[in-house]
Design a protein around this motif. Structure first.
Motif, mmCIF file in Angstrom:
data_model
loop_
_atom_site.group_PDB
_atom_site.id
_atom_site.type_symbol
_atom_site.label_atom_id
_atom_site.label_comp_id
_atom_site.label_asym_id
_atom_site.label_seq_id
_atom_site.Cartn_x
_atom_site.Cartn_y
_atom_site.Cartn_z
ATOM 1 N N SER A 23 32.896 21.297 -19.860
ATOM 2 C CA SER A 23 32.508 21.038 -18.442
ATOM 3 C C SER A 23 32.512 22.199 -17.742
ATOM 4 O O SER A 23 33.263 23.262 -18.207
ATOM 5 C CB SER A 23 32.916 19.977 -17.727
ATOM 6 O OG SER A 23 34.699 20.584 -17.400
ATOM 7 N N THR A 24 31.883 22.454 -16.596
ATOM 8 C CA THR A 24 32.301 23.657 -15.424
ATOM 9 C C THR A 24 32.541 23.137 -14.333
ATOM 10 O O THR A 24 32.648 21.962 -13.974
ATOM 11 C CB THR A 24 30.795 24.267 -15.399
ATOM 12 O OG1 THR A 24 29.744 23.443 -14.840
ATOM 13 C CG2 THR A 24 30.287 24.712 -16.723
ATOM 14 N N ASP A 29 36.042 17.935 -10.999
ATOM 15 C CA ASP A 29 37.589 18.005 -11.270
ATOM 16 C C ASP A 29 37.875 16.873 -12.415
ATOM 17 O O ASP A 29 37.648 15.720 -12.058
ATOM 18 C CB ASP A 29 38.422 17.865 -10.206
ATOM 19 C CG ASP A 29 39.912 17.897 -10.402
ATOM 20 O OD1 ASP A 29 40.106 18.352 -11.556
ATOM 21 O OD2 ASP A 29 40.486 17.650 -9.652
ATOM 22 N N TRP A 91 41.606 18.282 -21.110
ATOM 23 C CA TRP A 91 41.515 18.827 -19.709
ATOM 24 C C TRP A 91 42.437 19.971 -19.738
ATOM 25 O O TRP A 91 43.614 19.860 -19.970
ATOM 26 C CB TRP A 91 41.596 17.800 -18.782
ATOM 27 C CG TRP A 91 43.051 17.148 -18.811
ATOM 28 C CD1 TRP A 91 43.253 16.087 -19.538
ATOM 29 C CD2 TRP A 91 43.942 17.304 -17.788
ATOM 30 N NE1 TRP A 91 44.519 15.719 -19.251
ATOM 31 C CE2 TRP A 91 44.956 16.407 -18.073
ATOM 32 C CE3 TRP A 91 44.308 18.202 -16.883
ATOM 33 C CZ2 TRP A 91 46.333 16.130 -17.552
ATOM 34 C CZ3 TRP A 91 45.576 18.128 -16.225
ATOM 35 C CH2 TRP A 91 46.568 17.118 -16.645
ATOM 36 N N TRP A 212 34.596 28.008 -14.389
ATOM 37 C CA TRP A 212 35.662 27.203 -14.797
ATOM 38 C C TRP A 212 36.787 27.387 -13.853
ATOM 39 O O TRP A 212 36.864 28.217 -13.129
ATOM 40 C CB TRP A 212 36.176 27.482 -16.099
ATOM 41 C CG TRP A 212 34.902 27.445 -17.413
ATOM 42 C CD1 TRP A 212 34.374 26.371 -17.599
ATOM 43 C CD2 TRP A 212 34.705 28.449 -17.897
ATOM 44 N NE1 TRP A 212 33.616 26.686 -18.471
ATOM 45 C CE2 TRP A 212 33.491 28.127 -18.651
ATOM 46 C CE3 TRP A 212 34.883 30.065 -17.879
ATOM 47 C CZ2 TRP A 212 32.723 28.824 -19.559
ATOM 48 C CZ3 TRP A 212 34.218 30.637 -18.851
ATOM 49 C CH2 TRP A 212 33.165 30.186 -19.698
ATOM 50 N N HIS A 223 38.875 21.598 -15.711
ATOM 51 C CA HIS A 223 37.714 21.355 -16.487
ATOM 52 C C HIS A 223 37.864 20.579 -17.753
ATOM 53 O O HIS A 223 39.179 20.601 -18.116
ATOM 54 C CB HIS A 223 36.860 22.688 -16.769
ATOM 55 C CG HIS A 223 37.570 23.641 -17.265
ATOM 56 N ND1 HIS A 223 38.375 24.565 -16.471
ATOM 57 C CD2 HIS A 223 37.701 24.010 -18.737
ATOM 58 C CE1 HIS A 223 38.870 25.367 -17.214
ATOM 59 N NE2 HIS A 223 38.691 25.263 -18.361
#
Length: 230
Positions: A23-24, A29, A91, A212, A223
């Motif tokens: 993810s970015t 979040d 994460w 990120w 991320h």
């Protein structure tokens, strides 16, 4: 600031297809303490399916996930599965997220900061994949994490790491102080158990703010890296 890497890879594994995604900031979040409703929405928007996202504590506990959604929120820093539809998620906000894909179809995910890497979380995750029945080769895919350009590390602690893993894990920040090369640490840990680390997906979290989150930039958000077998 370097060019951004791709956001994901699609890979074969044991006759199935495995998807690894990073993810970015734009995806939101993924901190596990985010409100449940917001986290559930972001999860499904990013990678549909039932997630197993651990409560990471920089340890070496690795969970065997038998079915989609199992161990979601459990304390641990690694997870492995043979089941289709299980979204394994790691994460991070500077630590190294690693997806592992076995030729026989076992997949895994691991969260490695300097402490977890030192204590053996990567080796433990690979061992759990072997215990789960993986008899083929295992490939590892490192996601976005802090790089030596930004990871200032005390000289004494750095000497401990270079003494164990070799001089390649030492570096220098862009402002000229000693640093730890976490991608090199990951590579060394995995190499010790016969796994090659692929760096296609990684980039430095701290010096790429548009891409990120970074703990060292005082970002509260996190991320995520996911791996799922279809």
């Amino acid at each position: 600031m370097s060019a951004r890497p791709p956001r994901g890879l699609t890979l074969p594994a044991g006759g199935d297809t495995v998807v690894v995604r990073c993810s970015t900031v734009a995806d939101g979040d993924f901190h596990i303490e985010t409100s449940p409703a917001a986290l559930a929405h972001r999860r499904q928007a990013f990678q549909p399916g039932r997630w197993s996202q651990l409560d990471e504590i920089h340890g070496v506990v690795v969970h065997q996930v038998e079915a989609p959604g199992e161990h979601d929120g459990s304390v641990g820093d690694g997870a492995v599965t043979t089941a289709r539809g299980v979204v394994l998620a790691c994460w991070v906000g500077d630590c190294a997220p690693i997806a592992l894909v076995g030729e026989s179809g076992v997949i895994g995910v691991a969260h490695a900061g300097w402490k977890g890497a030192w204590d053996g979380v990567l080796e433990a995750t690979v061992a759990a994949m072997r215990d789960r029945g993986e008899r083929g080769g295992i490939s590892a895919y490192l996601g976005p994490c802090i790089h030596p350009c930004c990871y200032e590390f005390g000289p004494a602690d750095l000497a401990t790491f270079t003494g164990r893993f070799g001089p390649t894990v030492g570096g220098t920040t862009t402002w000229g102080t000693p640093s730890l090369d976490m991608p090199a640490v990951v590579t060394a840990c995995l190499g010790a158990v016969g796994v090659v680390a692929d760096h296609t997906l990684t980039g430095c979290t701290r010096c790429t703010p548009g891409a990120w989150f970074s703990h060292r930039r005082n970002d509260a958000g996190r991320h995520v890296l996911t791996v799922v077998k279809m």
